[in-house]
Motif scaffolding. Structure first.
Motif, PDB file in Angstrom:
ATOM      1  N   SER A   7       0.817  -1.214   0.000  1.00  0.00           N
ATOM      2  CA  SER A   7       0.000   0.000   0.000  1.00  0.00           C
ATOM      3  C   SER A   7       0.850   1.263   0.000  1.00  0.00           C
ATOM      4  O   SER A   7       1.801   1.378   0.795  1.00  0.00           O
ATOM      5  CB  SER A   7      -0.918   0.020   1.227  1.00  0.00           C
ATOM      6  OG  SER A   7      -1.776  -1.090   1.230  1.00  0.00           O
ATOM      7  N   GLU A  28      -7.253   9.328  -1.010  1.00  0.00           N
ATOM      8  CA  GLU A  28      -6.466   8.724  -2.091  1.00  0.00           C
ATOM      9  C   GLU A  28      -6.225   7.240  -1.833  1.00  0.00           C
ATOM     10  O   GLU A  28      -6.328   6.417  -2.744  1.00  0.00           O
ATOM     11  CB  GLU A  28      -5.129   9.455  -2.228  1.00  0.00           C
ATOM     12  CG  GLU A  28      -5.231  10.865  -2.770  1.00  0.00           C
ATOM     13  CD  GLU A  28      -5.614  11.900  -1.712  1.00  0.00           C
ATOM     14  OE1 GLU A  28      -5.795  13.067  -2.074  1.00  0.00           O
ATOM     15  OE2 GLU A  28      -5.729  11.527  -0.519  1.00  0.00           O
ATOM     16  N   ILE A  32      -7.509   3.947  -4.174  1.00  0.00           N
ATOM     17  CA  ILE A  32      -6.596   2.897  -4.635  1.00  0.00           C
ATOM     18  C   ILE A  32      -7.060   1.529  -4.138  1.00  0.00           C
ATOM     19  O   ILE A  32      -7.061   0.549  -4.895  1.00  0.00           O
ATOM     20  CB  ILE A  32      -5.170   3.222  -4.167  1.00  0.00           C
ATOM     21  CG1 ILE A  32      -4.623   4.408  -4.966  1.00  0.00           C
ATOM     22  CG2 ILE A  32      -4.254   2.009  -4.289  1.00  0.00           C
ATOM     23  CD1 ILE A  32      -3.383   5.033  -4.379  1.00  0.00           C
ATOM     24  N   THR A  35     -10.025   0.363  -6.105  1.00  0.00           N
ATOM     25  CA  THR A  35      -9.626  -0.070  -7.448  1.00  0.00           C
ATOM     26  C   THR A  35      -8.976  -1.445  -7.410  1.00  0.00           C
ATOM     27  O   THR A  35      -9.301  -2.325  -8.217  1.00  0.00           O
ATOM     28  CB  THR A  35      -8.654   0.952  -8.065  1.00  0.00           C
ATOM     29  OG1 THR A  35      -9.291   2.226  -8.145  1.00  0.00           O
ATOM     30  CG2 THR A  35      -8.215   0.518  -9.452  1.00  0.00           C
ATOM     31  N   ALA A 267      -2.544   9.644  -7.394  1.00  0.00           N
ATOM     32  CA  ALA A 267      -3.451   8.544  -7.072  1.00  0.00           C
ATOM     33  C   ALA A 267      -4.174   8.051  -8.322  1.00  0.00           C
ATOM     34  O   ALA A 267      -4.384   6.841  -8.504  1.00  0.00           O
ATOM     35  CB  ALA A 267      -4.447   8.983  -6.006  1.00  0.00           C
ATOM     36  N   TYR A 270      -1.819   5.984 -10.236  1.00  0.00           N
ATOM     37  CA  TYR A 270      -1.653   4.711  -9.536  1.00  0.00           C
ATOM     38  C   TYR A 270      -2.779   3.742  -9.948  1.00  0.00           C
ATOM     39  O   TYR A 270      -2.529   2.569 -10.243  1.00  0.00           O
ATOM     40  CB  TYR A 270      -1.678   4.942  -8.027  1.00  0.00           C
ATOM     41  CG  TYR A 270      -1.184   3.792  -7.188  1.00  0.00           C
ATOM     42  CD1 TYR A 270      -1.946   2.638  -7.028  1.00  0.00           C
ATOM     43  CD2 TYR A 270       0.049   3.853  -6.554  1.00  0.00           C
ATOM     44  CE1 TYR A 270      -1.504   1.583  -6.260  1.00  0.00           C
ATOM     45  CE2 TYR A 270       0.502   2.792  -5.778  1.00  0.00           C
ATOM     46  CZ  TYR A 270      -0.274   1.663  -5.636  1.00  0.00           C
ATOM     47  OH  TYR A 270       0.179   0.624  -4.869  1.00  0.00           O
ATOM     48  N   CYS A 271      -4.000   4.223  -9.969  1.00  0.00           N
ATOM     49  CA  CYS A 271      -5.134   3.367 -10.335  1.00  0.00           C
ATOM     50  C   CYS A 271      -5.030   2.913 -11.789  1.00  0.00           C
ATOM     51  O   CYS A 271      -5.378   1.763 -12.114  1.00  0.00           O
ATOM     52  CB  CYS A 271      -6.449   4.106 -10.090  1.00  0.00           C
ATOM     53  SG  CYS A 271      -6.806   4.402  -8.341  1.00  0.00           S
ATOM     54  N   LEU A 274      -2.623   0.154 -11.845  1.00  0.00           N
ATOM     55  CA  LEU A 274      -3.226  -1.084 -11.343  1.00  0.00           C
ATOM     56  C   LEU A 274      -4.026  -1.799 -12.433  1.00  0.00           C
ATOM     57  O   LEU A 274      -4.015  -3.036 -12.513  1.00  0.00           O
ATOM     58  CB  LEU A 274      -4.127  -0.790 -10.148  1.00  0.00           C
ATOM     59  CG  LEU A 274      -3.448  -0.462  -8.825  1.00  0.00           C
ATOM     60  CD1 LEU A 274      -4.498  -0.194  -7.748  1.00  0.00           C
ATOM     61  CD2 LEU A 274      -2.509  -1.570  -8.379  1.00  0.00           C
TER      62      LEU A 274
END
Length: 285
Positions: A7, A28, A32, A35, A267, A270-271, A274
């Protein structure tokens, strides 16, 4: 190959976190986590330190969100992803304290807790908390056995070298019949501890050659998890082939689960990463 995420936001280790995390918070982190949950990632993590000496913080970082509060919040915002402590320090807690607090988390999350546990190495923090530093390995071994005897039981009983209890009620308690215990460490002893007393091993700071050699010397039980890091932060969008190759190498070294840090500039980025990382995981199979 199932992937978990280390994380972001909850720790700020020098050289291992991105600039965007400095101004990020629960909003944020929640985005994440939601998601990762939707995409089918196996787990997310949260570590533990109560207080880090100023001098040590320069190497280890000073930011460590409390895992119980953090994972409790994220439990309410997710549905499937497992909530992994990586790691709790056994010497800081009585086994029944862990059984009650994280058993309650297991209940409210619908049976999604994984307890990552370690012996600990920060002597100043042990002293601060009144915990025993010398002989902590033997204490941790007994704590693990006591914790296994207590998890998921209303009236647990145990008699060991350092812990003993009976005639006590722990309610609520974990709903998983066998809540997974992953043992952290980087030594052969930590691996033996994991095989003997736990359900998985979460090593850190070891190269793939060393990991392969250590795992080859141990007969792993059926269902035992080897949770290995994929190395540097994954850039699944910018370097999908390199990301896939690193995951393949970790799997070849003996990983049953791969924990991934993610390279991102925000953020939202980041998603997006992912999404790409989940696709790579499915392609690897």
């Amino acid at each position: 190959m199932q992937l978990g995420i280390v994380s972001p936001v909850v720790t700020a280790n020098p050289g291992a976190h991105s600039a965007w995390e400095e101004g990020a918070g629960i909003a944020e982190l929640t985005r994440i986590a939601e998601t990762a949950d939707r995409l089918g990632f196996h787990h997310l993590t949260c570590s533990e330190h109560v207080a880090v000496p100023v001098a040590v913080a320069e190497q280890r970082g000073a930011t460590y969100w409390d895992p119980l509060a953090t994972l409790g919040y994220l439990a309410a915002r997710t549905e499937r992803i497992r909530l992994a402590t990586q790691v709790l320090v056994l010497g800081y807690h009585h086994p029944l304290e862990l059984a009650k607090r994280y058993g309650t988390l297991d209940l409210v999350s619908g049976g999604r807790v994984v307890l990552g546990l370690g012996v600990g190495s920060l002597e100043e923090e042990f002293e601060l908390l009144g915990a025993t530093f010398e002989g902590r390995g033997a204490i941790a071994d007994d704590a693990l056995a006591a914790l296994r005897a207590a998890l998921g039981r209303r009236t647990p009983s145990y008699a060991g070298s350092h812990f003993r209890f009976e005639g006590m009620v722990v309610e609520p308690h974990a709903v998983q019949e066998h809540l997974p215990l992953w043992i952290g460490g980087r030594t052969p002893r930590s691996l033996r501890r994991a095989v003997t007393l736990g359900d998985g091993w979460v090593p850190f700071g070891l190269g793939l050659d060393a990991l392969t050699s250590m795992l080859a010397g141990v007969d792993l039980p059926e269902g035992f998890e080897v949770v290995l890091s994929a190395g540097r932060a994954a850039d699944a969008l910018g370097d999908p082939e390199g990301t896939a190759e690193r995951i393949r190498r970790v799997r070849a070294a003996g990983a049953t689960l791969v924990s991934t840090a993610v390279q991102a500039e925000s953020a939202d980025h980041y998603c997006e990463q992912l999404e790409a990382l989940a696709s790579i995981g499915k392609e690897i199979g």
